[in-house]
Design a protein around this motif. Structure first.
Motif, PDB file in Angstrom:
ATOM      1  N   UNK A 109       0.809  -1.153   0.092  1.00 12.21           N
ATOM      2  CA  UNK A 109       0.002  -0.084  -0.052  1.00 12.21           C
ATOM      3  C   UNK A 109       0.835   1.337   0.162  1.00 12.21           C
ATOM      4  N   UNK A 110       0.329   2.301  -0.590  1.00 12.01           N
ATOM      5  CA  UNK A 110       0.988   3.485  -0.585  1.00 12.01           C
ATOM      6  C   UNK A 110       0.828   4.483   0.644  1.00 12.01           C
ATOM      7  N   UNK A 111       0.681   3.872   1.998  1.00 10.04           N
ATOM      8  CA  UNK A 111       0.185   4.501   2.918  1.00 10.04           C
ATOM      9  C   UNK A 111       1.064   3.802   4.212  1.00 10.04           C
ATOM     10  N   UNK A 112       1.405   4.688   4.876  1.00 13.29           N
ATOM     11  CA  UNK A 112       2.261   3.996   6.031  1.00 13.29           C
ATOM     12  C   UNK A 112       1.450   2.866   6.458  1.00 13.29           C
ATOM     13  N   UNK A 113       2.533   1.970   6.769  1.00 12.13           N
ATOM     14  CA  UNK A 113       1.548   0.751   7.356  1.00 12.13           C
ATOM     15  C   UNK A 113       2.720   0.001   8.357  1.00 12.13           C
ATOM     16  N   UNK A 114       2.107   0.280   9.689  1.00 10.15           N
ATOM     17  CA  UNK A 114       3.131   0.091  10.667  1.00 10.15           C
ATOM     18  C   UNK A 114       3.022  -1.447  11.216  1.00 10.15           C
ATOM     19  N   UNK A 115       1.939  -1.999  11.136  1.00 13.12           N
ATOM     20  CA  UNK A 115       2.134  -3.398  11.668  1.00 13.12           C
ATOM     21  C   UNK A 115       1.780  -4.555  10.657  1.00 13.12           C
ATOM     22  N   UNK A 116       2.856  -4.971  10.011  1.00  9.62           N
ATOM     23  CA  UNK A 116       2.628  -5.887   8.810  1.00  9.62           C
ATOM     24  C   UNK A 116       3.066  -7.065   9.460  1.00  9.62           C
ATOM     25  N   UNK A 117       2.712  -7.529  10.839  1.00  9.23           N
ATOM     26  CA  UNK A 117       2.985  -8.651  11.281  1.00  9.23           C
ATOM     27  C   UNK A 117       2.064  -9.761  10.599  1.00  9.23           C
ATOM     28  N   UNK A 118       0.647  -9.361   9.911  1.00  9.15           N
ATOM     29  CA  UNK A 118      -0.018 -10.410   9.316  1.00  9.15           C
ATOM     30  C   UNK A 118       0.687 -11.300   8.306  1.00  9.15           C
ATOM     31  N   UNK A 119       1.803 -10.513   7.617  1.00 12.85           N
ATOM     32  CA  UNK A 119       2.397 -11.319   6.674  1.00 12.85           C
ATOM     33  C   UNK A 119       3.186 -12.414   7.237  1.00 12.85           C
ATOM     34  N   UNK A 120       3.298 -12.607   8.389  1.00 11.36           N
ATOM     35  CA  UNK A 120       4.022 -13.651   9.148  1.00 11.36           C
ATOM     36  C   UNK A 120       3.352 -14.798   8.697  1.00 11.36           C
ATOM     37  N   UNK A 121       2.021 -14.736   8.812  1.00 10.34           N
ATOM     38  CA  UNK A 121       1.241 -15.859   8.587  1.00 10.34           C
ATOM     39  C   UNK A 121       1.626 -16.655   7.322  1.00 10.34           C
ATOM     40  N   UNK A 122       2.231 -15.975   6.183  1.00 11.09           N
ATOM     41  CA  UNK A 122       2.249 -16.637   4.959  1.00 11.09           C
ATOM     42  C   UNK A 122       3.503 -17.657   5.136  1.00 11.09           C
ATOM     43  N   UNK A 123       4.545 -17.097   6.019  1.00 12.35           N
ATOM     44  CA  UNK A 123       5.638 -17.947   6.487  1.00 12.35           C
ATOM     45  C   UNK A 123       5.105 -19.060   7.141  1.00 12.35           C
ATOM     46  N   UNK A 124       4.174 -18.909   7.866  1.00 12.11           N
ATOM     47  CA  UNK A 124       3.627 -19.880   8.922  1.00 12.11           C
ATOM     48  C   UNK A 124       2.871 -20.861   7.923  1.00 12.11           C
TER      49      UNK A 124
END
Lengths: 335, 335
Positions: free
Chosen positions: A125-140
């Motif tokens: 996204x072209x906005x500040x995105x502080x918490x991207x921890x949801x991407x960890x679930x991809x690794x999971x």
DNA sequence: ATGAAAGCGCTAACAC
DNA sequence: GTGTTAGCGCTTTCAT
């Protein structure tokens, strides 16, 4: 109900296993048997049920792509080229749009996991995105993913993108060489990687050249209207050139300026970024920085396919794709 | 392997059937049981395997959308709005691009059938497409489909589209009311429904008004460059206005004209079609005909959902969506 | 080289 | 209300 593997098997006088092997090109099936099976399959118009297949193989043959805005030509071109690249790969592309919303992106990532994509391409996204921890679930979930066009700096993840920093610096150097000194910058939100890179290039360049420090204008959005409205009331006293982070904004600037009675490039120069169709459509052809969208798409698609297939390792550092400065009339005052 | 329904069942001390029913909101499950199951499911991070689900239900929960060109803002907006509309429907949208090629469209239709989409939205190619018999296979497969933005006239199929004929006529009437008489028309290939409609409106209008018959210019493509190049050498002797079938072409015309030293609208007027972003970005704001892309997308999406779900009948005749003429400066000479 | 049969993870009768 | 069980259509050992 449509014709299934069993129908083909019965008609060809073999077992379903044989049909499956034959149709999937397994070498240990007799050539004649295969031919016969293929003939029967075609005759019956057999199409394997993809869902049964994916279930049995535990593979989805699906790659995901998330873009912030499909109505933005930059991203739709990216999608088109990725689509093309996957055309012959046996993989399908599932496109979603985050609408520049972190929450939406989060939701889509979740859906992508739910749909068992085998790989994911993310244009942040072209906005500040502080918490991207949801991407960890991809690794999971064991799903490889790559960033395209930008990245989230808090994540040590490879990204396929252009060299925005160098591109902006080259642009400024070019303008400088053309005699421009007092250059204003119209950018997007700070804390957005793809804007920050260009902001930094701008700051660094000014410092290196010993030029007067200027405030970067961080607009809330980076669309035509955002820059148009800003430039309507912008203080352009002494400004020789306005540099924008994309072509749309440059157009907005040009049109706002000309409504103020200022001519481009005679009174003030304007430069864009991306080399999109807008830079050619512009009333005065736009000097811009070409991003190799096609190259990015192809590279990202190939890479994510490798990751999905071989589980090849994601090499941590990929050299960014070079940009190219395109000089046109909008900065031609002194050329 | 990720957690499956069986794991949830075991943990919750019930059978898989109960879990399935509970999670799918079946009313006959005890509220407490359901709550417990939902809690367990969440705790375990259970996500039903969509492929197993689709296989068992013999439903894909997938709607297809084919557009000729995703890089065209008109179609990407359509896609975005359709995407939005389906967001809460439980259906996913699979987007493909035919790249304006009949063969490609044919191939995609085949893929869509293969993927068992439950409904298909087709924005036809913008080229003549003589043999569309491949669409019959959709009927054969029992897949409902609808046209959007245009249609293939040889098929008696409903289409969700704007009233292009009336829109063009209104535009011409407006120009006429502003005093314009000698109006040239830049269109796309003939034998393409969405262009033919506007061509017919043009011919009819001229005849009805007893105006001089003019040849319609059928360009091969309808993009910026196509019209730009054409207008560079176009004979504009006596032409008071140029009417285009989209905004990009109008822009191409404007820029080509101004390079020839002709001013818009003082020397010659130009009108576009669609009311896309290009009509606002234009150096001289474009008079255009607004197509309600959002309305089309919503309507088409709702309709195809109905067809997919209830198998509701496709009402043969849907009234086309009205267009709206937007008058801006590009035709303002006499305003 | 080919067939029998056991899944893949879920839904939906039908039985209780 | 809940459990049992038979598919959904395909792949893939493991025999033969």
């Amino acid at each position: 109900m449509r014709v299934k593997i069993e129908d083909v098997a019965r008609r060809a006088g073999v077992s379903t296993a044989t049909v499956s092997l034959a149709l999937n090109g397994n070498a240990k099936i007799n050539a004649q048997t295969r031919d016969r099976i293929e003939a029967v399959a075609k005759e019956l118009g057999y199409r394997p049920n993809p869902y049964a297949k994916r279930l049995a193989m535990r593979k989805s043959r699906q790659i995901g792509l998330i873009v912030p805005d499909i109505e933005n030509i930059y991203y739709s071109a990216l999608a088109q080229h990725a689509l093309n690249e996957l055309l012959t790969s046996g993989y399908a592309l599932t496109i979603s749009t985050s609408m520049n919303s972190p929450q939406m992106e989060r939701r889509i990532v979740s859906d992508m996991i739910g749909n068992c994509v085998e790989g994911l391409l993310i244009a942040p996204v072209e906005k500040p995105n502080g918490d991207v921890s949801y991407l960890d679930r991809l690794d999971g979930a064991g799903i490889p993913y790559l960033f395209v066009t930008s990245r989230y700096p808090q994540l040590e993840r490879p990204s396929v993108m252009c060299d925005l920093y160098a591109g902006m610096k080259q642009l400024l150097a070019t303008l400088h060489a053309h005699g421009y000194r007092r250059m204003a910058m119209l950018s997007g939100s700070s804390d957005v990687y793809c804007f920050d890179l260009r902001d930094n290039a701008y700051r660094d360049f000014l410092r290196e050249q010993g030029l007067e420090e200027r405030r970067i204008e961080h607009l809330n959005g980076v669309r035509y209207d955002d820059s148009y409205r800003f430039v309507q009331h912008m203080d352009v006293e002494g400004v020789e050139a306005i540099v924008c982070v994309n072509d749309m904004m440059a157009l907005g600037a040009i049109n706002a300026l000309s409504e103020r009675g200022l001519r481009v490039p005679e009174d003030i120069a304007v430069a864009g970024f991306d080399d999109s169709i807008f830079s050619r459509v512009s009333p005065v052809a736009l000097t811009t920085v070409r991003q190799d969208v096609h190259g990015m798409a192809v590279r990202a698609a190939k890479w994510i396919l490798d990751l999905a297939r071989d589980g090849a390792e994601a090499e941590e550092s990929l050299r960014p794709i070079p940009c190219e400065v395109i000089v046109r009339r909008s900065t031609g005052r002194l050329a």
